[in-house]
Design a protein around this motif. Sequence first.
Motif, PDB file in Angstrom:
ATOM      1  N   PRO A  20       0.817  -1.223   0.000  1.00  0.00           N
ATOM      2  CA  PRO A  20       0.000   0.000   0.000  1.00  0.00           C
ATOM      3  C   PRO A  20       0.850   1.271   0.000  1.00  0.00           C
ATOM      4  N   ALA A  21       1.961   1.266   0.729  1.00  0.00           N
ATOM      5  CA  ALA A  21       2.804   2.458   0.787  1.00  0.00           C
ATOM      6  C   ALA A  21       3.352   2.808  -0.593  1.00  0.00           C
ATOM      7  N   ALA A  22       3.702   1.800  -1.382  1.00  0.00           N
ATOM      8  CA  ALA A  22       4.205   2.067  -2.727  1.00  0.00           C
ATOM      9  C   ALA A  22       3.127   2.685  -3.600  1.00  0.00           C
ATOM     10  N   ALA A  68      13.342   8.790  -5.997  1.00  0.00           N
ATOM     11  CA  ALA A  68      12.481   8.979  -4.830  1.00  0.00           C
ATOM     12  C   ALA A  68      13.099   8.154  -3.713  1.00  0.00           C
ATOM     13  N   PRO A  69      13.196   8.667  -2.509  1.00  0.00           N
ATOM     14  CA  PRO A  69      13.864   7.928  -1.425  1.00  0.00           C
ATOM     15  C   PRO A  69      13.222   6.565  -1.166  1.00  0.00           C
ATOM     16  N   ASP A  70      14.049   5.534  -1.103  1.00  0.00           N
ATOM     17  CA  ASP A  70      13.546   4.190  -0.841  1.00  0.00           C
ATOM     18  C   ASP A  70      12.846   4.083   0.508  1.00  0.00           C
ATOM     19  N   LEU A  71      13.239   4.925   1.463  1.00  0.00           N
ATOM     20  CA  LEU A  71      12.651   4.814   2.801  1.00  0.00           C
ATOM     21  C   LEU A  71      11.151   5.085   2.797  1.00  0.00           C
ATOM     22  N   LEU A  72      10.640   5.751   1.743  1.00  0.00           N
ATOM     23  CA  LEU A  72       9.201   6.019   1.654  1.00  0.00           C
ATOM     24  C   LEU A  72       8.410   4.783   1.259  1.00  0.00           C
ATOM     25  N   THR A  73       9.078   3.793   0.690  1.00  0.00           N
ATOM     26  CA  THR A  73       8.403   2.574   0.228  1.00  0.00           C
ATOM     27  C   THR A  73       9.123   1.352   0.786  1.00  0.00           C
ATOM     28  N   PRO A  74       9.058   1.145   2.100  1.00  0.00           N
ATOM     29  CA  PRO A  74       9.762   0.003   2.699  1.00  0.00           C
ATOM     30  C   PRO A  74       9.226  -1.322   2.169  1.00  0.00           C
ATOM     31  N   VAL A 133      -1.849  10.910   5.549  1.00  0.00           N
ATOM     32  CA  VAL A 133      -2.819  11.953   5.213  1.00  0.00           C
ATOM     33  C   VAL A 133      -3.195  11.857   3.735  1.00  0.00           C
ATOM     34  N   PHE A 134      -2.186  11.703   2.870  1.00  0.00           N
ATOM     35  CA  PHE A 134      -2.454  11.580   1.433  1.00  0.00           C
ATOM     36  C   PHE A 134      -3.320  10.358   1.170  1.00  0.00           C
ATOM     37  N   TRP A 135      -3.017   9.257   1.828  1.00  0.00           N
ATOM     38  CA  TRP A 135      -3.789   8.023   1.669  1.00  0.00           C
ATOM     39  C   TRP A 135      -5.248   8.240   2.050  1.00  0.00           C
ATOM     40  N   ARG A 136      -5.469   8.829   3.221  1.00  0.00           N
ATOM     41  CA  ARG A 136      -6.836   8.996   3.712  1.00  0.00           C
ATOM     42  C   ARG A 136      -7.652   9.906   2.814  1.00  0.00           C
TER      43      ARG A 136
END
Length: 306
Positions: A20-22, A68-74, A133-136
């Motif tokens: 979901p994060a990706a 894009a930083p990998d840490l945003l999409t673990p 927040v973006f997800w919601r």
Amino acid sequence: MITVRMTPDAVARTRLAVSPAAEAAVWLWTLVLGRSHPLFGDHGPLARAALRHPDVALVAGTLFPCYAPDLLTPPPPPASTLDDQLDLVSSARPDVVADQIGYVASRNRVPPAVRDAVDAGTFGRRAANGLLVFWRHVLADGWPALRDVLEADLAQRMRTMASGGLASLFTSLHPDIGWTGDALTITLGPHAETVALGDRDLVLVPTALNWPNATAQVCGDAPAVIGYPAAGLPRDGHRDPAAQARLYGATRAALLADLTQPRSTAHLAARHGIAPSTASYHLRVLHQAGLVSRHRDGHHVLYQRT
């Protein structure tokens, strides 16, 4: 070309998972870059309105065309949820945050707020909140339909592996992903790199919102992630008329379609068989995004599509 060399042990640790994060990160990334999706089209006012939140803007300030930083999409843990992945974002080690954001800053002009958050040690926590927040605001309502597509893809890939083995699975993912017998090859533009997977897991992740692209996240000591376009989405580039409803959710799409004339929250709830509180929530989001107007008529607040 990226070459990921794999030992037999690494092949044995290959798994599939939904991320979901990706999905959230890539939808925000393409919004920041001003790119329209070939299937889902424009991101819409809901997404643009979410950019006004300071933590969403913070994440957006780290997204650029080539990185894009990998840490945003673990890498998604087995049977993970969005909350599980956001916990990993929030708890990212300060040295990892500094290294990845430093890489971005060495090649692009990042906003001062990003540098300040890294220096204060709050970037991970705020980035996790920004993605939430973006997800919601943008994806939560449509996630069940998107998740069904992604999980159906996982089932199809498992059938492919059961009938033809891992080699068949690897070569079924994308035309730019190949298998040499001991290595995966991913053609992503002119970039060339060879990575030995060692004792790390390999996670294969289907994607809807990055369709029709393949991606590779193979650096560092975390499990490697290969993203590929989910099956079940049109491959001919023609937009599916129901795609926006799948993305933004059938409830919001239905409410918008029904607001050609002014209607109250109670009236809409009764017409669509939903709780008044549910109708109120969706109308509030649509109003914040400028998709509906509202005015008071006696004791009632009436909504209408703008």
